[in-house]
Design an enzyme around this catalytic site. Structure first.
Site, PDB file in Angstrom:
ATOM      1  N   ASN A   1      50.596 -41.524  16.374  1.00  0.00           N
ATOM      2  CA  ASN A   1      50.241 -40.153  15.839  1.00  0.00           C
ATOM      3  C   ASN A   1      49.675 -39.364  17.260  1.00  0.00           C
ATOM      4  OD1 ASN A   1      48.251 -38.340  15.014  1.00  0.00           O
ATOM      5  ND2 ASN A   1      48.014 -39.412  13.057  1.00  0.00           N
TER       6      ASN A   1
ATOM      7  N   ASP B   1      42.394 -47.325  13.977  1.00  0.00           N
ATOM      8  CA  ASP B   1      42.660 -47.207  12.443  1.00  0.00           C
ATOM      9  C   ASP B   1      41.591 -46.275  11.829  1.00  0.00           C
ATOM     10  OD1 ASP B   1      45.064 -48.017  10.696  1.00  0.00           O
ATOM     11  OD2 ASP B   1      42.980 -48.691   9.348  1.00  0.00           O
ATOM     12  N   SER B   2      41.846 -45.460  11.032  1.00  0.00           N
ATOM     13  CA  SER B   2      40.817 -44.334  10.495  1.00  0.00           C
ATOM     14  C   SER B   2      41.293 -43.725   8.921  1.00  0.00           C
ATOM     15  CB  SER B   2      40.765 -43.288  11.298  1.00  0.00           C
ATOM     16  OG  SER B   2      42.055 -42.776  11.896  1.00  0.00           O
TER      17      SER B   2
ATOM     18  N   HIS C   1      34.121 -38.811  13.245  1.00  0.00           N
ATOM     19  CA  HIS C   1      34.167 -40.209  13.429  1.00  0.00           C
ATOM     20  C   HIS C   1      34.844 -40.887  14.853  1.00  0.00           C
ATOM     21  CE1 HIS C   1      37.474 -37.959  11.885  1.00  0.00           C
ATOM     22  NE2 HIS C   1      38.359 -39.213  11.738  1.00  0.00           N
ATOM     23  N   ARG C   2      35.882 -40.403  15.141  1.00  0.00           N
ATOM     24  CA  ARG C   2      36.528 -40.752  16.293  1.00  0.00           C
ATOM     25  C   ARG C   2      35.726 -40.614  17.383  1.00  0.00           C
ATOM     26  NH1 ARG C   2      40.892 -38.592  14.649  1.00  0.00           N
ATOM     27  NH2 ARG C   2      41.377 -40.419  13.878  1.00  0.00           N
TER      28      ARG C   2
ATOM     29  N   GLY D   1      45.907 -34.192   9.151  1.00  0.00           N
ATOM     30  CA  GLY D   1      45.544 -34.829   8.226  1.00  0.00           C
ATOM     31  C   GLY D   1      44.691 -34.167   6.972  1.00  0.00           C
ATOM     32  N   TYR D   2      43.646 -34.857   6.874  1.00  0.00           N
ATOM     33  CA  TYR D   2      42.643 -34.306   5.748  1.00  0.00           C
ATOM     34  C   TYR D   2      41.745 -33.299   6.291  1.00  0.00           C
ATOM     35  CZ  TYR D   2      44.506 -38.176   3.101  1.00  0.00           C
ATOM     36  OH  TYR D   2      45.429 -39.036   2.436  1.00  0.00           O
ATOM     37  N   ASP D   3      41.958 -32.880   7.212  1.00  0.00           N
ATOM     38  CA  ASP D   3      40.999 -31.755   8.191  1.00  0.00           C
ATOM     39  C   ASP D   3      40.695 -30.511   7.282  1.00  0.00           C
ATOM     40  OD1 ASP D   3      40.291 -33.383  10.136  1.00  0.00           O
ATOM     41  OD2 ASP D   3      41.765 -32.517  11.612  1.00  0.00           O
TER      42      ASP D   3
HETATM   43  P1  ITT Z   1      49.014 -44.957  13.963  1.00  0.00           P
HETATM   44  O1  ITT Z   1      48.826 -46.156  13.124  1.00  0.00           O
HETATM   45  O2  ITT Z   1      50.211 -44.796  14.525  1.00  0.00           O
HETATM   46  O3  ITT Z   1      47.950 -44.818  14.963  1.00  0.00           O
HETATM   47  P2  ITT Z   1      48.648 -43.036  11.458  1.00  0.00           P
HETATM   48  O4  ITT Z   1      48.392 -41.792  11.200  1.00  0.00           O
HETATM   49  O5  ITT Z   1      49.507 -43.919  10.410  1.00  0.00           O
HETATM   50  O6  ITT Z   1      49.147 -43.590  12.969  1.00  0.00           O
HETATM   51  P3  ITT Z   1      46.320 -44.577  10.312  1.00  0.00           P
HETATM   52  O7  ITT Z   1      47.199 -45.759   9.760  1.00  0.00           O
HETATM   53  O8  ITT Z   1      45.044 -44.909  11.179  1.00  0.00           O
HETATM   54  O9  ITT Z   1      47.016 -43.823  11.442  1.00  0.00           O
HETATM   55  O10 ITT Z   1      45.968 -43.376   9.384  1.00  0.00           O
HETATM   56  C1  ITT Z   1      45.087 -42.255   9.647  1.00  0.00           C
HETATM   57  C2  ITT Z   1      45.191 -41.429   8.298  1.00  0.00           C
HETATM   58  O11 ITT Z   1      44.209 -41.050   8.111  1.00  0.00           O
HETATM   59  C3  ITT Z   1      45.937 -40.051   9.245  1.00  0.00           C
HETATM   60  O12 ITT Z   1      47.291 -40.235   9.114  1.00  0.00           O
HETATM   61  C4  ITT Z   1      45.060 -38.959   8.322  1.00  0.00           C
HETATM   62  O13 ITT Z   1      45.848 -38.994   7.169  1.00  0.00           O
HETATM   63  C5  ITT Z   1      43.869 -39.583   8.050  1.00  0.00           C
HETATM   64  N1  ITT Z   1      42.714 -39.453   9.270  1.00  0.00           N
HETATM   65  C6  ITT Z   1      42.231 -40.368  10.261  1.00  0.00           C
HETATM   66  N2  ITT Z   1      41.586 -39.404  10.967  1.00  0.00           N
HETATM   67  C7  ITT Z   1      41.809 -38.263  10.882  1.00  0.00           C
HETATM   68  C8  ITT Z   1      41.086 -37.147  11.042  1.00  0.00           C
HETATM   69  O14 ITT Z   1      40.479 -36.931  12.339  1.00  0.00           O
HETATM   70  N3  ITT Z   1      41.400 -35.992  10.383  1.00  0.00           N
HETATM   71  C9  ITT Z   1      42.051 -35.689   9.118  1.00  0.00           C
HETATM   72  N4  ITT Z   1      42.619 -36.789   8.893  1.00  0.00           N
HETATM   73  C10 ITT Z   1      42.398 -38.217   9.503  1.00  0.00           C
END
Ligand code: ITT
Length: 213
Positions: A10, A75-76, A197-198, A170-172
């Site tokens: 990502n 993971d987030s 959070h990150r 994402g959901y920002d």
């Molecule tokens: P990797 O597994 O390759 O790291 P991913 O996007 O699949 O990439 P995750 O499985 O951790 O990562 O999913 C995280 C999702 O949660 C991400 O795609 C967003 O939809 C949401 N998310 C996480 N952190 C966010 C943030 O800081 N702002 C907005 N949305 C976020």
């Protein structure tokens, strides 16, 4: 300089992690390792998925020369109280869940689904939080994998009634962090990287890493 391999594809996460960690770390990513295996994120918790991603990558790295000293995985996701904590670990593939496919959905589809599920819910009931678990996996000189360490960060806030702002990912555009009347996508990276959070999880990890450098 400590060399870290970030277990993510990502690009938005990657940029945030690099900015928050700063110049004292050399951060490689899966973009530089296109042959790295895809890890299925099927654990029930963020911690479980982050450990899976870190260990999967570290196992693969053992077969390569000149690997990083640490693997780091994030993971987030978003937890919405009115939805019992959903989308949670399914945040990246929230909309795709309806079609029974395991791939990630687009941010637009995920946001549209979230707004649909929360339709007509008043603002005081639209509480939730972003949660991030960062896992640090040290590898020693013989490329043996040591115990993973987990660092968690949480950012409380509310889900708005419509998207606003163009920045972030994402959901920002739907997330108003507590104490602000703008979304993360409006506030931009400077503020987001201070309170997110990150950022909270990475500050904890940074204090741990400084002791090793
Ligand atoms: P990797 O597994 O390759 O790291 P991913 O996007 O699949 O990439 P995750 O499985 O951790 O990562 O999913 C995280 C999702 O949660 C991400 O795609 C967003 O939809 C949401 N998310 C996480 N952190 C966010 C943030 O800081 N702002 C907005 N949305 C976020």
């Amino acid at each position: 300089m400590l060399k870290l391999l970030l277990a993510t594809r990502n690009l938005h996460k990657l940029e945030e992690i690099r900015t928050i960690l700063g110049n004292n770390f050399q951060c490689l990513s899966l973009i530089e390792f296109p042959d790295a295996p895809e890890i299925e994120e099927d654990a029930a918790t963020f911690e479980g998925n982050a450990i899976k991603k870190a260990e999967g990558l570290a196992n693969w790295l053992q077969s390569l020369p000149n690997q990083a000293a640490y693997v780091l995985a994030d993971d987030s996701g978003l937890e919405v109280d009115a939805l019992g904590g959903a989308p949670g670990v399914h945040s990246a593939r929230f909309a795709a869940l309806d079609k029974g496919v395991g791939v990630n959905s687009t941010d637009a589809d995920n946001n549209a689904k979230l707004l649909r599920l929360l339709k007509d819910l008043p603002i005081e009931k639209r509480t939730g939080r972003f949660r991030c678990v960062i896992v640090l996996l040290p590898m020693n000189r013989k490329s043996e994998i040591r115990n993973p360490q987990c660092f968690t960060g949480v950012c409380e806030g509310r889900i708005s009634h419509k998207p606003s702002g163009e920045r972030g990912f994402g959901y920002d555009p739907l997330f108003f962090p507590e104490g602000f009347d703008q979304s993360f996508a409006e506030l931009g990276e400077k503020i987001k990287n201070r309170i997110s959070h990150r950022s909270i999880a990475l500050q904890k990890l940074k204090s741990e890493l400084v002791q090793h450098s």
